[in-house]
Design a protein around this motif. Sequence first.
Motif, PDB file in Angstrom:
ATOM      1  N   LEU A 199      -4.080 -10.753   8.401  1.00  0.00           N
ATOM      2  CA  LEU A 199      -2.701 -11.215   8.484  1.00  0.00           C
ATOM      3  C   LEU A 199      -1.922 -10.105   9.170  1.00  0.00           C
ATOM      4  O   LEU A 199      -2.106  -8.930   8.853  1.00  0.00           O
ATOM      5  CB  LEU A 199      -2.155 -11.471   7.073  1.00  0.00           C
ATOM      6  N   ARG A 223       1.710  -9.189  12.010  1.00  0.00           N
ATOM      7  CA  ARG A 223       3.031  -9.604  12.482  1.00  0.00           C
ATOM      8  C   ARG A 223       3.425  -8.830  13.721  1.00  0.00           C
ATOM      9  O   ARG A 223       3.145  -7.628  13.825  1.00  0.00           O
ATOM     10  CB  ARG A 223       4.059  -9.338  11.374  1.00  0.00           C
ATOM     11  N   PHE A 259      -3.155  -6.500   8.217  1.00  0.00           N
ATOM     12  CA  PHE A 259      -3.913  -6.309   6.979  1.00  0.00           C
ATOM     13  C   PHE A 259      -5.243  -7.021   7.174  1.00  0.00           C
ATOM     14  O   PHE A 259      -5.286  -8.255   7.234  1.00  0.00           O
ATOM     15  CB  PHE A 259      -3.184  -6.937   5.796  1.00  0.00           C
ATOM     16  N   ASN A 318      -9.172  -7.894   6.099  1.00  0.00           N
ATOM     17  CA  ASN A 318     -10.180  -7.919   5.035  1.00  0.00           C
ATOM     18  C   ASN A 318     -11.547  -8.223   5.636  1.00  0.00           C
ATOM     19  O   ASN A 318     -11.659  -9.047   6.548  1.00  0.00           O
ATOM     20  CB  ASN A 318      -9.836  -8.986   3.991  1.00  0.00           C
ATOM     21  N   HIS A 347     -10.942  -3.254   3.135  1.00  0.00           N
ATOM     22  CA  HIS A 347      -9.605  -3.565   3.641  1.00  0.00           C
ATOM     23  C   HIS A 347      -9.205  -2.466   4.605  1.00  0.00           C
ATOM     24  O   HIS A 347      -9.376  -1.281   4.305  1.00  0.00           O
ATOM     25  CB  HIS A 347      -8.587  -3.633   2.504  1.00  0.00           C
ATOM     26  N   GLN A 387      -5.858  -1.322   6.788  1.00  0.00           N
ATOM     27  CA  GLN A 387      -4.434  -1.583   7.040  1.00  0.00           C
ATOM     28  C   GLN A 387      -3.995  -0.682   8.176  1.00  0.00           C
ATOM     29  O   GLN A 387      -4.152   0.540   8.109  1.00  0.00           O
ATOM     30  CB  GLN A 387      -3.639  -1.269   5.782  1.00  0.00           C
ATOM     31  N   TYR A 393       7.632  -6.099   6.660  1.00  0.00           N
ATOM     32  CA  TYR A 393       6.463  -6.252   5.783  1.00  0.00           C
ATOM     33  C   TYR A 393       6.551  -5.327   4.573  1.00  0.00           C
ATOM     34  O   TYR A 393       7.328  -4.371   4.563  1.00  0.00           O
ATOM     35  CB  TYR A 393       5.153  -6.014   6.543  1.00  0.00           C
ATOM     36  N   ILE A 394       5.750  -5.668   3.557  1.00  0.00           N
ATOM     37  CA  ILE A 394       5.651  -4.868   2.333  1.00  0.00           C
ATOM     38  C   ILE A 394       4.176  -4.632   2.054  1.00  0.00           C
ATOM     39  O   ILE A 394       3.365  -5.562   2.152  1.00  0.00           O
ATOM     40  CB  ILE A 394       6.307  -5.595   1.137  1.00  0.00           C
ATOM     41  N   SER A 395       3.849  -3.406   1.739  1.00  0.00           N
ATOM     42  CA  SER A 395       2.467  -3.090   1.378  1.00  0.00           C
ATOM     43  C   SER A 395       2.477  -2.404   0.022  1.00  0.00           C
ATOM     44  O   SER A 395       3.127  -1.373  -0.142  1.00  0.00           O
ATOM     45  CB  SER A 395       1.861  -2.163   2.442  1.00  0.00           C
ATOM     46  N   MET A 430       0.303  -1.039  -3.512  1.00  0.00           N
ATOM     47  CA  MET A 430      -0.979  -0.573  -4.012  1.00  0.00           C
ATOM     48  C   MET A 430      -0.816  -0.246  -5.491  1.00  0.00           C
ATOM     49  O   MET A 430       0.049   0.545  -5.851  1.00  0.00           O
ATOM     50  CB  MET A 430      -1.348   0.691  -3.254  1.00  0.00           C
ATOM     51  N   PHE A 468      -7.876  -7.610  -2.529  1.00  0.00           N
ATOM     52  CA  PHE A 468      -6.983  -7.359  -1.388  1.00  0.00           C
ATOM     53  C   PHE A 468      -6.267  -8.674  -1.110  1.00  0.00           C
ATOM     54  O   PHE A 468      -6.884  -9.629  -0.638  1.00  0.00           O
ATOM     55  CB  PHE A 468      -7.787  -6.960  -0.152  1.00  0.00           C
ATOM     56  N   ASN A 493      -3.281 -10.938   0.706  1.00  0.00           N
ATOM     57  CA  ASN A 493      -2.322 -11.057   1.809  1.00  0.00           C
ATOM     58  C   ASN A 493      -1.406 -12.258   1.568  1.00  0.00           C
ATOM     59  O   ASN A 493      -1.859 -13.302   1.096  1.00  0.00           O
ATOM     60  CB  ASN A 493      -3.064 -11.246   3.145  1.00  0.00           C
ATOM     61  N   MET A 494      -0.138 -12.109   1.912  1.00  0.00           N
ATOM     62  CA  MET A 494       0.821 -13.193   1.677  1.00  0.00           C
ATOM     63  C   MET A 494       1.799 -13.307   2.834  1.00  0.00           C
ATOM     64  O   MET A 494       2.229 -12.297   3.379  1.00  0.00           O
ATOM     65  CB  MET A 494       1.617 -12.925   0.390  1.00  0.00           C
ATOM     66  N   GLU A 495       2.151 -14.544   3.143  1.00  0.00           N
ATOM     67  CA  GLU A 495       3.209 -14.807   4.130  1.00  0.00           C
ATOM     68  C   GLU A 495       4.397 -15.462   3.432  1.00  0.00           C
ATOM     69  O   GLU A 495       4.201 -16.306   2.544  1.00  0.00           O
ATOM     70  CB  GLU A 495       2.718 -15.808   5.174  1.00  0.00           C
ATOM     71  N   ILE A 503       5.678 -10.459   5.719  1.00  0.00           N
ATOM     72  CA  ILE A 503       4.313 -10.555   5.239  1.00  0.00           C
ATOM     73  C   ILE A 503       4.098  -9.424   4.232  1.00  0.00           C
ATOM     74  O   ILE A 503       4.853  -8.449   4.204  1.00  0.00           O
ATOM     75  CB  ILE A 503       3.259 -10.482   6.374  1.00  0.00           C
ATOM     76  N   ALA A 504       3.081  -9.607   3.385  1.00  0.00           N
ATOM     77  CA  ALA A 504       2.845  -8.596   2.353  1.00  0.00           C
ATOM     78  C   ALA A 504       1.366  -8.446   2.067  1.00  0.00           C
ATOM     79  O   ALA A 504       0.591  -9.394   2.203  1.00  0.00           O
ATOM     80  CB  ALA A 504       3.588  -8.953   1.066  1.00  0.00           C
ATOM     81  N   HIS A 505       1.008  -7.225   1.702  1.00  0.00           N
ATOM     82  CA  HIS A 505      -0.339  -6.956   1.212  1.00  0.00           C
ATOM     83  C   HIS A 505      -0.211  -6.325  -0.172  1.00  0.00           C
ATOM     84  O   HIS A 505       0.586  -5.402  -0.369  1.00  0.00           O
ATOM     85  CB  HIS A 505      -1.087  -5.995   2.138  1.00  0.00           C
ATOM     86  N   GLN A 518      -2.698  -4.605  -3.025  1.00  0.00           N
ATOM     87  CA  GLN A 518      -4.057  -4.156  -3.318  1.00  0.00           C
ATOM     88  C   GLN A 518      -4.103  -3.714  -4.774  1.00  0.00           C
ATOM     89  O   GLN A 518      -3.317  -2.861  -5.195  1.00  0.00           O
ATOM     90  CB  GLN A 518      -4.413  -2.977  -2.397  1.00  0.00           C
TER      91      GLN A 518
END
Lengths: 334, 334, 334, 334
Positions: free
Chosen positions: C189, C191, C203, C205, C215, C217, D146-148, D150, D203, D205-207, D213-215, D217
């Motif tokens: 995923l 952007r 990101f 996988n 993973h 990034q 985006y946001i990551s 952990m 892991f 992933n999101m939209e 978007i975001a990951h 972990q």
Amino acid sequence: MVKIGVVGCGYWGPNLIRNMVENSQVDQVTVCDLDPRKVAKIQQRYPTVKAAAGFDELVRSAAVDAVLVATPISTHAKLGKKVLEAGKHVFIEKPLAPTAAAAQELIELAAYKKLTLMVGHTFMFSPPVIRIKEEIDRKTLGTVFYISAMRVNLGLHQKDVSVVWDLAPHDFSILFYWLGERPVTVSALGRDSVLRGIPDVAFINMEFAGGAIAHVQISWLSPSKLRRTTVVGSQKMLVYDDTESLEKIKIFDKGVEYKNPDTFGEYQLSYRTGDIVSPQIKNYEPLGAEMSHFIECFTTGKKPLTDGECGLRVVEALAATDASLKAGGKVIRL
Amino acid sequence: MVKIGVVGCGYWGPNLIRNMVENSQVDQVTVCDLDPRKVAKIQQRYPTVKAAAGFDELVRSAAVDAVLVATPISTHAKLGKKVLEAGKHVFIEKPLAPTAAAAQELIELAAYKKLTLMVGHTFMFSPPVIRIKEEIDRKTLGTVFYISAMRVNLGLHQKDVSVVWDLAPHDFSILFYWLGERPVTVSALGRDSVLRGIPDVAFINMEFAGGAIAHVQISWLSPSKLRRTTVVGSQKMLVYDDTESLEKIKIFDKGVEYKNPDTFGEYQLSYRTGDIVSPQIKNYEPLGAEMSHFIECFTTGKKPLTDGECGLRVVEALAATDASLKAGGKVIRL
Amino acid sequence: MVKIGVVGCGYWGPNLIRNMVENSQVDQVTVCDLDPRKVAKIQQRYPTVKAAAGFDELVRSAAVDAVLVATPISTHAKLGKKVLEAGKHVFIEKPLAPTAAAAQELIELAAYKKLTLMVGHTFMFSPPVIRIKEEIDRKTLGTVFYISAMRVNLGLHQKDVSVVWDLAPHDFSILFYWLGERPVTVSALGRDSVLRGIPDVAFINMEFAGGAIAHVQISWLSPSKLRRTTVVGSQKMLVYDDTESLEKIKIFDKGVEYKNPDTFGEYQLSYRTGDIVSPQIKNYEPLGAEMSHFIECFTTGKKPLTDGECGLRVVEALAATDASLKAGGKVIRL
Amino acid sequence: MVKIGVVGCGYWGPNLIRNMVENSQVDQVTVCDLDPRKVAKIQQRYPTVKAAAGFDELVRSAAVDAVLVATPISTHAKLGKKVLEAGKHVFIEKPLAPTAAAAQELIELAAYKKLTLMVGHTFMFSPPVIRIKEEIDRKTLGTVFYISAMRVNLGLHQKDVSVVWDLAPHDFSILFYWLGERPVTVSALGRDSVLRGIPDVAFINMEFAGGAIAHVQISWLSPSKLRRTTVVGSQKMLVYDDTESLEKIKIFDKGVEYKNPDTFGEYQLSYRTGDIVSPQIKNYEPLGAEMSHFIECFTTGKKPLTDGECGLRVVEALAATDASLKAGGKVIRL
């Protein structure tokens, strides 16, 4: 356009040469060194650089307006003096001289000859050091209570000087610049751990007339590289960590305030904790700025930021540190 | 099973009480405090704890075998003496006494009465401190060249004592334990930045007969909490950072060696850099170990690790630090 | 002694040139670039370097045994093919080609011509990466459960490629090398935050046939530089932080073990925590080792560590990442 | 004054009980647990707490206005339903229910009964999370690209749930709160490294419909504890590190800007780097704020910040994560 001579192509000299070669105000760089291989290496890297047959030829050359001295410490004063006597401006690497008397003589000679004498206290041209000077001068930190500096590493032992003469010039020049004064007392405890007679660790305490106190810890024998200085003021505190790439300075909006005793005579302390700010610092090579400053000074007659007096103050403090080390930590009054 | 009395339910006392309540060898804890609200709070939290009407009742109580003194420093010696005179074993919080003479008197009284006198130098029961003691004793580090300790924070100013008597007992007890000796000289520079007459920052230098030197920097006025001690030896170096949760100790297989001069008389230095190991450290509350040690000592007659002599050595160094501070950094010989 | 040609004197080429000029097995370096100023700059810095009039002259020159291609990605395959057709060994910067088909064609051409084809996956010559490969191969870590890699910075946006083709080749080559296999699935995923159509964050996988998952990034848009890879195995875990100067690798003796269910059928998990070791890593420039390896391979016929197959595996994974990005994160089977 | 019942005195329940006992608006706390020893332990520590004979007695008790459910996840929905059916307000620990359907049923039942239903997403009451929400809402960061996140550690494996249901509720609730929306797609790759059938690393992933978007972990198998979330916006970027004590949030005045193409159609990127600010964050226990908020909501009818809908969104995302894990990383549309 100016013409620069550089004496000494060893460890540090090549940095001076590179900056002068790249400086747009310089149209000729001439170098010399006792070791012809070092000169050859420089010329291979910078084909435009000329070589003088020796120091005497270099200082007398009509193609040299000013000379940079980047030789072992013990020769700084002697060579610097010859440069001035030859009527050339001189830039001498730190520390200026091995004794205060020799430093004083250079200052007087430069004054008499109306020549520029500048000392290579490069940290005073470093963006974070300048930024902290601005914060202190603007009273952002309030009154400076104390400064604690640490400059340690598993470092290269020098053959001719102790860790004091090798590393302390950095912190001494920075501290005296920030505080605008030299210390009134110096005391130091150290040890020659590895080589007899050459201290490789020292704990130096200093008092300033303005009230601030400072500790400078230097060592060639340390597990990791630390270059961390804390400045604690009445209004704010800051940490300057020269090993950080991104956050070299952090300013802490922290403090303790003493409120006037209330009617019952109890003192009241109030603790304050606010944001921590790591200001964006300009990013340029301090040595380049230092070289430009030297050129500006000797072409315009401007007084260098790191003039002979500045160099003398550092030499006096180094000598006092040595004296204290030899006297088992005795407090030396300056 | 033993019966414990605790004098003082203020800042630190509750920690002693909690550990004694949870100690399986203790079947009764009795407490007292000048402030009945503090006693009530303790009893609410630990319903099995008994309250004595006052200090005199507590020390005379048949339900008390030994007394822990956790009161302001100025009262340590006086109260400790009364406990011993009442024929009870005594544990006194650090520092043992306000003067070396008072500490000496406690030692002699305990010896005369054949009672246990122990001092609350809790760090000597802390797993990382013990681990480093083992490394030093096993000569892993080789000869200890120097130790540099830093214990600073934006800390609570104490009303009755300086930062020296508040924080230095920690580092002094740790250093003297590691090195197996007390210093032969102490010198210190400090400042009473916030409250007149109460130093809140001090730079303390010490020399030991065995050759090691040490610096201890303590402050209540610092932007961030540092508890970092570096021990540099001839074979290895280590950093003990008590603010780290995971890697409290790092041992660096690093060093500089002086090779015998070759035929040309040139000295040769050889630098060594190997792995860095952060040993797994046992994880238990030092205070719990300290309480168990006290019980073991007074029930079996064993000499405490932190006995009166240990407490005296720290008090002497604190007093020397004070003397040096007052004399502008003069070197005090012990 | 060998004669090397270098195509491309832009961002990366000068590093190749410097290493070849300093390599004792190389007696001639010839370069070319579409921009004559770049060639001139190289010749100024390295006066012994010769300039070819253009690419065609360079590849046909009798004074060139092997050619290094350091041009924009889109030209790698085309130029590489011409080098091989001219009968010269070729080293192509990563990624090898813009498509798997083009990479395959290069591999077949090199095999047919019996010439060396090597790809510039420099990290596979980096001391910490090699050290971790050894740990994995020696089964120190046990079975590798998963790998998590982060390579982010506020980085230079590339004009012609996405962050995937710019940064992922590093981590892909490292991971496939360590695990000894390429992934069986890839999903991603991302952007295009700043420039439409050019992803600047992704990101990624991956699943491997051997069971490991990973993973990766990557981002050009991140507040600070992170280059941190965690490898979790059944016996030990490690962190590889390429931004650290001193402790690039930390090996944690940590794990969870599943004990066979006891008679009551309850599973038992046992946690283990031991020392953390940061092994001393050799210190040399990976690029120098890579250049020597290329010379060794084309002079002796040895198969390069980073051969065409290695380059192809990375290109396939990059293409799969692109395909998944375009299909909104769909799992792509390789 | 309100009367609170707490079901479950295991791992988390005691924290709820402590906060309710110390809450000035609560005049009675009643608890129950299947294990009478746990109840006894609570009553020993908090003598004023009453014990109900069982869950049924507790929910029917006139001395209970509202019930907190802190039991294993699988029982949340069933017990929550009984509380509502008994006409009591209910606070259910996260995640709200094992399925979206069960969560939906609770929401509808609470609405029908006009009772408060709140979910224990405690991080939404945590000062740094709230501060970041304010920054995002005030558009300080600009558009969130985006946001990551952990959240890894060598953590306690849960018997009944995967790492997804254990740790992801924290990050999901935080992310959906910050962005003001739930994701439109979720995909996840994970592995059951230690216990068959129970993923311990994932892991995710999101939209989001808004473009972000975001990951996320998460892992129970990691060498060190990391709780680090990066939020990258068009104007600024921030890092939230929950393991830091002093600088939990750092806001970087950094970005890349796309300038309109000039007349020659070339795009221009401009990089900006300014100060880094670590804002002073309020310091209070999030759980205390959460408990007060629950009391405020059920006494005044205010809609909870972490209401049933909030809990449902998290459960839906958890279920989608599970579905994706089972389908080898397939993208699940919500």
